[in-house]
Design a protein around this motif. Structure first.
Motif, mmCIF file in Angstrom:
data_model
loop_
_atom_site.group_PDB
_atom_site.id
_atom_site.type_symbol
_atom_site.label_atom_id
_atom_site.label_comp_id
_atom_site.label_asym_id
_atom_site.label_seq_id
_atom_site.Cartn_x
_atom_site.Cartn_y
_atom_site.Cartn_z
ATOM 1 N N THR A 22 -31.112 26.170 35.950
ATOM 2 C CA THR A 22 -31.246 24.800 36.511
ATOM 3 C C THR A 22 -32.570 24.903 37.387
ATOM 4 O O THR A 22 -32.990 26.220 37.744
ATOM 5 C CB THR A 22 -30.049 24.262 37.645
ATOM 6 O OG1 THR A 22 -30.354 25.229 38.719
ATOM 7 C CG2 THR A 22 -28.674 24.450 36.692
ATOM 8 N N GLY B 14 -25.162 17.979 34.990
ATOM 9 C CA GLY B 14 -24.603 18.654 36.003
ATOM 10 C C GLY B 14 -24.428 18.015 36.979
ATOM 11 O O GLY B 14 -24.132 16.620 36.888
ATOM 12 N N HIS B 20 -29.982 20.237 39.410
ATOM 13 C CA HIS B 20 -28.954 20.893 38.694
ATOM 14 C C HIS B 20 -28.907 20.758 37.363
ATOM 15 O O HIS B 20 -27.720 21.188 36.717
ATOM 16 C CB HIS B 20 -27.550 20.745 39.526
ATOM 17 C CG HIS B 20 -27.464 21.187 40.873
ATOM 18 N ND1 HIS B 20 -27.398 22.646 41.244
ATOM 19 C CD2 HIS B 20 -27.695 20.820 41.985
ATOM 20 C CE1 HIS B 20 -27.646 22.588 42.599
ATOM 21 N NE2 HIS B 20 -27.734 21.458 43.198
ATOM 22 N N THR B 22 -30.172 21.766 33.523
ATOM 23 C CA THR B 22 -30.844 22.591 32.900
ATOM 24 C C THR B 22 -32.132 22.071 32.163
ATOM 25 O O THR B 22 -32.226 20.957 31.712
ATOM 26 C CB THR B 22 -30.026 23.334 31.917
ATOM 27 O OG1 THR B 22 -29.688 22.624 30.799
ATOM 28 C CG2 THR B 22 -28.637 23.800 32.507
ATOM 29 N N GLY B 135 -23.685 21.829 30.855
ATOM 30 C CA GLY B 135 -24.177 21.602 32.051
ATOM 31 C C GLY B 135 -23.309 22.247 33.384
ATOM 32 O O GLY B 135 -22.187 22.831 33.056
#
Lengths: 274, 274
Positions: A22, B14, B20, B22, B135
């Motif tokens: 992330t 996420g 957060h 990716t 995620g």
């Protein structure tokens, strides 16, 4: 101790390569000045390492690494402790907090000082400013390669009996079987621990059909990745190694093409307007 | 149907904002030409939407969205279905695969064509090329804010009885309690489902001390985030809403500063060289 804050950020870098890292994890790595991690993981982030000091040790040296991270932080450093997957799932975050506790250090939430909470702390006590930057856990990476096995209630059990008595693990396997949870097995097998996985599948098999799909993912998102789906009754235990995750379906898990799917029940309750 | 491949990628964005997300999730979003998602989640990625068509619907319209995603893919589109957290945990990935199955479509692994597997497929049957981009799951984001509660075996249980009979949920709560798992509770409470959480905590409480730490995280990594730690015996059930995750510690979970920690046993087995 100086005036610089002692900071430890435990960072999960996700499964495999940087594609699953992330932005927050990347920022924590690049803004630190000391990086602590298992040798095998440091290589996945080495191109984000510029002038940070690197402390890397071998497997099973977790306590050594945690102690080193705390010592470096107490010198006024901003320490980043990297783990593969998520930093708080069978990884380093908990151990760091335990070590701080054992050493009688203060622990505060990293970032809380921006809210003016600094004044509340006991200035006599060395304080570690801590946070955890979450990552995609290994079992979630593995599940994504298998399709959608975790769509309903699941549990995660580590088969390593180095720190946990086997009776505790066995009890959990029984409860997971009886509760019809999808089960992710961490640390399923190593050269020294070679009988646990067969026993675990046998226990779950007391509650589930032999045809239950069981996914095996090795080296998820890494070179040498392999993904295969088997049946509980003839799962290839011998081919499992330490870099594997095993995911056992629940009583409803079925196959769609090359994928495992655990239904949540939408298509039982609602009909699809074809 | 044209010659373009029908692609569906289920992407977990996420918890909370893009910090957060990716890189792989970002790449799947920007390289798609149709984006399908719940209205409430689309806003977190709207600055990554350029010329992609967006199909967003309200909550509880999961089946409608899955059907729309499949229809768009069958037109030769590259469809990205976004979910908050992970795409395969109580989210859309499984439902997409179920709908493909129900409609009698072929399903292949997206990316497998690069390995020359294309030739094996039945060319008469419309085929969806599918993958899941993992995620950081909501409960993992919540756990990171609480410290390190998931350091040992855990399970995840959704308290929503819309699709799952309450008896099944209750059985799982009992097994989770008896197996001494750390328990993450999804969908703990809503306006219509107001009694389940208290009952769930009571069931787990049959197996655990009243002093067991229980974490409550609302709107993790989003505006209005709140994090608090309570005891099982006086958990503030009334303050829990649909945007909350509740994490119940196991019998060893304890507090270090403002954090919950579940020990794995290192400090019981090895002594810290102070």
């Amino acid at each position: 101790m100086g005036h610089r804050k002692s900071v430890i950020r435990c960072v999960g870098i996700g499964p495999g390569d940087e594609a699953h890292l992330t932005r927050e994890a990347l920022s924590a790595i690049t803004s630190s000045n000391v990086i602590v991690g298992y040798k095998g993981y440091i290589k996945y982030i080495e191109h984000f390492i510029f002038d940070q000091k690197v402390i890397s040790t071998g497997m099973t040296k977790e306590l050594e690494r945690a102690r080193a991270a705390v010592d470096e932080a107490l010198l006024g450093n901003k320490v980043c402790v990297v783990s593969s997957g998520d930093a708080g799932i069978y990884a380093m975050a908990g151990l760091i907090l335990e070590v701080c506790n054992e050493l009688g250090l203060g622990v505060e939430r990293f970032g809380a000082s921006q809210n003016g909470l600094d004044e509340d702390q006991d200035q006599q006590k060395p304080t570690i400013y801590f946070n955890c930057v979450p990552g995609v856990p290994a079992f979630v990476g593995a599940a994504s390669l298998l399709g959608a096995p975790l769509m309903h209630d699941f549990c995660s059990i580590s088969l390593s009996d180095l720190l946990t008595p086997w009776e505790v693990i066995e009890k959990r396997l029984r409860m997971a079987g009886e509760g019809d949870f999808v089960v992710a097995l961490y640390n399923p097998r190593s050269k020294r621990r070679d009988w646990q996985l067969a026993k675990a599948l046998q226990i779950i098999g007391d509650y589930r059909q032999g045809e239950t799909p069981v996914g095996l993912v090795k080296r998820a998102m890494r070179p040498g990745e392999s993904v295969s789906i088997h049946q509980l009754k003839d799962f290839p235990v011998e081919s499992v190694d330490m870099e594997s995750i095993v995911i056992v379906g629940n009583s409803s898990t079925f196959l769609v093409g090359p994928f495992m799917v655990t239904p949540r029940g939408y298509l039982t309750k609602y009909s699809l307007n074809k």
